[in-house]
Scaffold this motif. Structure first.
Motif, short mmCIF file in Angstrom:
data_model
loop_
_atom_site.label_atom_id
_atom_site.label_comp_id
_atom_site.label_asym_id
_atom_site.label_seq_id
_atom_site.Cartn_x
_atom_site.Cartn_y
_atom_site.Cartn_z
N PRO A 109 -10.24 61.47 -14.92
CA PRO A 109 -9.92 60.50 -13.87
C PRO A 109 -10.78 60.76 -12.63
O PRO A 109 -11.37 61.84 -12.49
N PRO A 110 -10.89 59.79 -11.72
CA PRO A 110 -11.75 59.97 -10.55
C PRO A 110 -11.43 61.24 -9.75
O PRO A 110 -12.34 61.91 -9.26
N ARG A 111 -10.15 61.55 -9.61
CA ARG A 111 -9.79 62.73 -8.81
C ARG A 111 -10.41 64.00 -9.37
O ARG A 111 -10.97 64.82 -8.63
N CYS A 112 -10.36 64.18 -10.69
CA CYS A 112 -10.92 65.38 -11.29
C CYS A 112 -12.45 65.38 -11.29
O CYS A 112 -13.07 66.44 -11.39
N SER A 113 -13.04 64.19 -11.17
CA SER A 113 -14.51 64.13 -11.10
C SER A 113 -15.05 64.75 -9.82
O SER A 113 -16.23 65.06 -9.73
N ARG A 114 -14.18 64.95 -8.83
CA ARG A 114 -14.61 65.54 -7.55
C ARG A 114 -14.48 67.06 -7.54
O ARG A 114 -14.85 67.72 -6.56
N LEU A 115 -13.95 67.64 -8.61
CA LEU A 115 -13.80 69.09 -8.67
C LEU A 115 -15.17 69.76 -8.74
O LEU A 115 -16.03 69.36 -9.53
N PRO A 116 -15.39 70.81 -7.95
CA PRO A 116 -16.65 71.55 -8.03
C PRO A 116 -16.60 72.59 -9.15
O PRO A 116 -15.51 73.01 -9.57
N GLN A 117 -17.75 73.01 -9.60
CA GLN A 117 -17.78 74.05 -10.64
C GLN A 117 -17.34 75.39 -10.07
O GLN A 117 -16.68 76.19 -10.75
N THR A 118 -17.68 75.66 -8.82
CA THR A 118 -17.29 76.90 -8.15
C THR A 118 -16.62 76.55 -6.83
O THR A 118 -17.12 75.68 -6.09
N MET A 119 -15.51 77.21 -6.53
CA MET A 119 -14.79 76.91 -5.30
C MET A 119 -14.03 78.13 -4.80
O MET A 119 -13.94 79.15 -5.48
N SER A 120 -13.49 78.02 -3.59
CA SER A 120 -12.67 79.07 -3.00
C SER A 120 -11.21 78.62 -2.99
O SER A 120 -10.92 77.42 -3.01
N SER A 121 -10.29 79.59 -2.97
CA SER A 121 -8.87 79.27 -2.94
C SER A 121 -8.15 80.23 -2.00
O SER A 121 -8.45 81.43 -1.97
N MET A 122 -7.18 79.69 -1.26
CA MET A 122 -6.38 80.53 -0.36
C MET A 122 -5.53 81.52 -1.16
O MET A 122 -5.07 82.52 -0.61
N HIS A 124 -6.69 83.25 -3.60
CA HIS A 124 -7.56 84.36 -4.00
C HIS A 124 -8.78 84.36 -3.07
O HIS A 124 -9.89 83.98 -3.47
N PRO A 125 -8.60 84.76 -1.82
CA PRO A 125 -9.65 84.61 -0.81
C PRO A 125 -10.81 85.59 -0.95
O PRO A 125 -11.86 85.39 -0.32
N TYR A 150 -9.77 77.74 -13.58
CA TYR A 150 -10.58 78.36 -12.53
C TYR A 150 -10.32 79.86 -12.57
O TYR A 150 -9.17 80.30 -12.54
N ARG A 151 -11.40 80.65 -12.63
CA ARG A 151 -11.26 82.08 -12.88
C ARG A 151 -12.14 82.91 -11.95
O ARG A 151 -13.27 82.54 -11.63
N CYS A 152 -11.57 84.05 -11.53
CA CYS A 152 -12.36 85.13 -10.92
C CYS A 152 -12.50 86.20 -11.99
O CYS A 152 -11.54 86.88 -12.34
#
Length: 227
Positions: A109-122, A124-125, A150-152
């Motif tokens: 869906p359009p929303r998931c098309s905006r997901l980046p391959q790499t990102m930051s998360s509060m 796991h800062p 999404y994995r570290c």
């Protein structure tokens, strides 16, 4: 006054910007509730509405990280059809406009098309998170996540795509998440304890997730061989 606009999702008529909706309406492109301003077709028989933000999505998406082999086209699904997002595994409502690869059947869906391959998360800062096709246990909701997570890799930290969309950890899991992000040693102990407590139902889900990943890998291999 804003001028009417033409949009590929509704080529029959121009759409006019509407600054306020008095009754509940849903966007015909993404299927989500309209809030704030949006575009509307004034022909009553059309009953077509569009988020102002959704009007900005391109008709063709190139080089999407989860499916870089072909372009994805924003096209309407059948009103009686049922699709599952190939990234977050959530159901895509019938009649909306997901991005779709015709040769492979891949769709998001359009929303998931905006997901980046790499990102930051509060949650796991300390390190960035990378989207991978795999199976894991979500650090936010403690449930199984599979196909794409999404994995570290340094901390063995996984999180659902849908949890990145706004889901919050419950009070019982907040302590676990804090411990997981404070130090790698305590994170490892938390993981071992959590894995030791898995039920038979959780193991069955893990098998199902692994089968889905294996199926994805087999499909990609077949695609390469056909090309």
């Amino acid at each position: 006054m804003a001028m009417p606009v033409a949009h590929f999702s509704h080529p029959q008529h121009e759409l006019k910007l509407r600054t306020k909706y008095h009754l509940p309406r849903f966007c015909d492109l993404c299927g989500e509730k309209l809030t704030g301003s949006g575009y509307n077709c004034h022909h009553r028989l059309c009953d077509f509405d569009l988020h102002e933000e959704c009007a900005k999505y391109p008709q063709t998406l190139s080089s999407f990280f989860a499916h870089p082999w072909h372009d994805l086209t924003l096209a309407r699904t059948d009103d009686d059809g049922r699709r599952i997002c190939d990234l977050c595994r959530e159901e895509v409502p019938a009649g909306v406009f997901p991005y779709h690869c015709a040769p492979c059947g891949f769709g998001v869906p359009p929303r998931c098309s905006r997901l980046p391959q790499t990102m930051s998360s509060m949650l796991h800062p300390d390190h960035s998170l990378t989207a991978l096709p795999d199976v894991g246990t979500c650090a936010a909701c403690r449930e199984l996540c599979f196909v794409w997570v999404y994995r570290c890799g340094l901390c063995n930290f996984d999180i659902h795509i849908e949890c990145l969309h706004g889901a919050r950890p419950s009070a019982t899991t907040t302590t676990t998440i804090t411990a997981a992000t404070s130090s790698s040693s305590s994170s490892s102990k938390e993981k071992e304890s959590s894995l030791g407590d898995k039920s038979v139902g959780g193991l069955a889900q893990a098998v199902e997730g692994a089968a889905a990943v294996a199926g994805l890998a087999e499909s990609l291999m077949n695609m390469f061989q056909n090309e």
